[in-house]
Write a protein that holds these residues in place. Structure first.
Motif, PDB file in Angstrom:
ATOM      1  N   ASN A 114      31.446  76.631  25.999  1.00 18.31           N
ATOM      2  CA  ASN A 114      30.774  77.379  27.379  1.00 18.31           C
ATOM      3  C   ASN A 114      31.943  79.157  27.092  1.00 18.31           C
ATOM      4  O   ASN A 114      31.020  80.023  27.186  1.00 18.31           O
ATOM      5  N   PHE A 115      32.592  79.370  26.398  1.00 17.85           N
ATOM      6  CA  PHE A 115      33.413  80.820  25.945  1.00 17.85           C
ATOM      7  C   PHE A 115      32.310  81.756  25.469  1.00 17.85           C
ATOM      8  O   PHE A 115      32.191  82.365  25.504  1.00 17.85           O
ATOM      9  N   ILE A 116      32.162  80.383  24.187  1.00 18.82           N
ATOM     10  CA  ILE A 116      30.893  81.613  23.251  1.00 18.82           C
ATOM     11  C   ILE A 116      29.943  81.435  23.746  1.00 18.82           C
ATOM     12  O   ILE A 116      29.008  82.574  23.670  1.00 18.82           O
ATOM     13  N   ARG A 117      29.467  80.790  24.406  1.00 17.54           N
ATOM     14  CA  ARG A 117      27.732  80.753  24.924  1.00 17.54           C
ATOM     15  C   ARG A 117      27.390  81.883  25.823  1.00 17.54           C
ATOM     16  O   ARG A 117      26.379  82.376  26.569  1.00 17.54           O
ATOM     17  N   ASN A 118      28.565  81.891  27.048  1.00 17.70           N
ATOM     18  CA  ASN A 118      29.065  83.257  27.824  1.00 17.70           C
ATOM     19  C   ASN A 118      28.902  83.964  27.236  1.00 17.70           C
ATOM     20  O   ASN A 118      28.293  85.408  28.315  1.00 17.70           O
ATOM     21  N   ALA A 119      29.131  84.957  26.252  1.00 17.80           N
ATOM     22  CA  ALA A 119      29.968  85.590  25.776  1.00 17.80           C
ATOM     23  C   ALA A 119      28.728  86.825  26.085  1.00 17.80           C
ATOM     24  O   ALA A 119      27.367  86.131  25.021  1.00 17.80           O
ATOM     25  N   PRO A 120      28.614  87.966  26.535  1.00 10.73           N
ATOM     26  CA  PRO A 120      27.266  88.546  25.853  1.00 10.73           C
ATOM     27  C   PRO A 120      26.700  88.669  24.970  1.00 10.73           C
ATOM     28  O   PRO A 120      27.056  88.602  24.061  1.00 10.73           O
ATOM     29  N   GLU A 121      25.629  88.816  25.399  1.00  8.70           N
ATOM     30  CA  GLU A 121      24.762  90.040  23.752  1.00  8.70           C
ATOM     31  C   GLU A 121      24.968  91.233  23.060  1.00  8.70           C
ATOM     32  O   GLU A 121      25.678  91.849  24.599  1.00  8.70           O
ATOM     33  N   GLY A 122      25.706  91.357  21.870  1.00  5.91           N
ATOM     34  CA  GLY A 122      26.402  92.747  21.710  1.00  5.91           C
ATOM     35  C   GLY A 122      28.518  91.959  21.833  1.00  5.91           C
ATOM     36  O   GLY A 122      28.511  93.184  21.587  1.00  5.91           O
ATOM     37  N   SER A 123      28.134  91.318  21.547  1.00  8.28           N
ATOM     38  CA  SER A 123      29.399  90.700  21.534  1.00  8.28           C
ATOM     39  C   SER A 123      30.324  90.537  20.040  1.00  8.28           C
ATOM     40  O   SER A 123      30.133  89.897  19.093  1.00  8.28           O
ATOM     41  N   LEU A 124      31.464  90.835  20.239  1.00  8.82           N
ATOM     42  CA  LEU A 124      31.893  90.466  19.201  1.00  8.82           C
ATOM     43  C   LEU A 124      33.096  89.325  18.987  1.00  8.82           C
ATOM     44  O   LEU A 124      34.174  89.017  20.004  1.00  8.82           O
ATOM     45  N   ILE A 125      32.974  88.381  18.005  1.00  5.80           N
ATOM     46  CA  ILE A 125      33.906  87.070  18.904  1.00  5.80           C
ATOM     47  C   ILE A 125      34.692  86.937  17.088  1.00  5.80           C
ATOM     48  O   ILE A 125      33.955  86.843  15.969  1.00  5.80           O
ATOM     49  N   LEU A 126      35.928  86.638  17.172  1.00  9.13           N
ATOM     50  CA  LEU A 126      36.886  86.912  15.878  1.00  9.13           C
ATOM     51  C   LEU A 126      37.977  85.696  16.844  1.00  9.13           C
ATOM     52  O   LEU A 126      38.488  85.000  17.774  1.00  9.13           O
ATOM     53  N   MET A 127      38.168  84.031  14.815  1.00  6.65           N
ATOM     54  CA  MET A 127      38.276  82.687  15.817  1.00  6.65           C
ATOM     55  C   MET A 127      39.617  83.038  14.546  1.00  6.65           C
ATOM     56  O   MET A 127      39.589  83.954  13.301  1.00  6.65           O
ATOM     57  N   ALA A 128      40.606  81.941  14.825  1.00  9.66           N
ATOM     58  CA  ALA A 128      41.829  81.576  14.446  1.00  9.66           C
ATOM     59  C   ALA A 128      42.348  79.960  14.246  1.00  9.66           C
ATOM     60  O   ALA A 128      42.186  79.648  15.508  1.00  9.66           O
ATOM     61  N   THR A 129      43.048  79.767  12.941  1.00 12.90           N
ATOM     62  CA  THR A 129      43.478  79.010  13.432  1.00 12.90           C
ATOM     63  C   THR A 129      44.443  79.010  13.899  1.00 12.90           C
ATOM     64  O   THR A 129      45.301  79.569  12.735  1.00 12.90           O
ATOM     65  N   HIS A 130      45.828  77.977  13.864  1.00 17.99           N
ATOM     66  CA  HIS A 130      46.739  77.987  14.224  1.00 17.99           C
ATOM     67  C   HIS A 130      47.452  75.950  14.047  1.00 17.99           C
ATOM     68  O   HIS A 130      46.525  75.472  14.968  1.00 17.99           O
ATOM     69  N   ASP A 131      48.307  75.492  13.758  1.00 15.48           N
ATOM     70  CA  ASP A 131      48.613  74.367  12.939  1.00 15.48           C
ATOM     71  C   ASP A 131      46.677  73.799  13.016  1.00 15.48           C
ATOM     72  O   ASP A 131      46.695  73.680  11.771  1.00 15.48           O
ATOM     73  N   ASP A 132      46.623  72.634  13.546  1.00 12.96           N
ATOM     74  CA  ASP A 132      45.232  71.591  13.649  1.00 12.96           C
ATOM     75  C   ASP A 132      44.342  72.617  14.160  1.00 12.96           C
ATOM     76  O   ASP A 132      44.180  72.181  15.181  1.00 12.96           O
ATOM     77  N   GLY A 133      42.951  72.986  13.682  1.00 11.08           N
ATOM     78  CA  GLY A 133      42.748  72.706  14.105  1.00 11.08           C
ATOM     79  C   GLY A 133      40.935  71.978  14.628  1.00 11.08           C
ATOM     80  O   GLY A 133      39.470  72.641  14.122  1.00 11.08           O
ATOM     81  N   SER A 134      40.924  70.959  13.400  1.00 13.30           N
ATOM     82  CA  SER A 134      39.910  69.885  13.237  1.00 13.30           C
ATOM     83  C   SER A 134      40.276  69.314  14.118  1.00 13.30           C
ATOM     84  O   SER A 134      38.500  67.967  14.694  1.00 13.30           O
ATOM     85  N   THR A 135      41.263  68.229  14.242  1.00 10.72           N
ATOM     86  CA  THR A 135      41.351  67.193  15.083  1.00 10.72           C
ATOM     87  C   THR A 135      40.074  66.980  16.576  1.00 10.72           C
ATOM     88  O   THR A 135      40.147  66.273  16.730  1.00 10.72           O
TER      89      THR A 135
END
Length: 216
Positions: free
Chosen positions: A121-142
């Motif tokens: 929802n965070f990504i979907r609700n981001a307005p057009e023209g937004s910059l999205i930055l992501m990083a893992t800590h510990d396990d990001g897959s399970t």
């Protein structure tokens, strides 16, 4: 004649030495001073000025600075920096998907979350023209569902479906505009017990760069 000339020169040298010793103070010349004469001057460079988000060199005028650093081991937290502002809070090991996400929009309003249920929802609700930055800590897959992976893949990620247990992963994407081709947008480092920097964890990884202000 040669002997006479040698004697005259020797006498003149002795006299000049005696005269200099008598006229010059004893502490005026030292071995250290004579050694310094032959040394080249040492030019000391000024201490480097700290740049935004710890870049080695400043971004050109009209650009935002960013840096995304994955977590590494139990003590090294993931960090997302934009224009020298840290965009994510302390990690809570008991909740979340293991992926930290921050969004910057055209008004430089910053939001962030590490909650797995909120991420889509965070990504979907981001307005057009937004910059999205992501990083893992510990396990990001399970705890990351396939529909969430697909959503991140639609943002341009080529590695989100390749994330494994405790993989270090960083990613930057844009919603509603295209990022410059010359910036690194994604990086991944998988856990390998024979190569891990930390016990059970691979080394942290990072990407950094400059984003033209007129894009956001």
């Amino acid at each position: 004649l040669r002997l006479f000339g040698f004697l005259v020169i020797s006498l003149a040298a002795w006299y000049l030495g005696y005269f200099a010793a008598a006229r010059v103070p004893q502490n005026a010349i030292s071995i250290e001073a004579l050694q310094e004469i032959g040394k080249k001057p040492v030019l000391r460079a000024p201490a480097p000025r700290r740049q935004k988000c710890d870049h080695w060199s400043p971004c050109p005028p009209g650009n935002f600075a960013y840096r995304i650093l994955s977590g590494g081991g139990k003590q090294r937290r993931a960090k997302i920096c934009f224009e020298d502002e840290q965009l994510i809070s302390e990690w809570n090991d008991d909740i979340g998907s293991g992926i930290n996400i921050a969004i910057v929009n055209c008004n430089c309003v910053v939001d962030s979350t590490d909650q797995s249920r909120e991420m889509m929802n965070f990504i979907r609700n981001a307005p057009e023209g937004s910059l999205i930055l992501m990083a893992t800590h510990d396990d990001g897959s399970t705890r990351l569902k396939n529909d969430a992976k697909k959503l991140v893949e639609e943002l341009g990620s080529k590695e989100i479906k390749n994330i494994k247990f405790r993989s270090s992963w960083v990613f930057i994407a844009a919603k509603g505009f295209k990022l410059p081709d010359n910036i690194q947008k994604e990086k991944i480092n998988h856990s390998d017990q024979t190569k891990n920097r930390y016990k059970g964890w691979p080394a942290e990884i990072q990407i950094e760069g400059c984003i033209p202000r007129n894009l956001i």
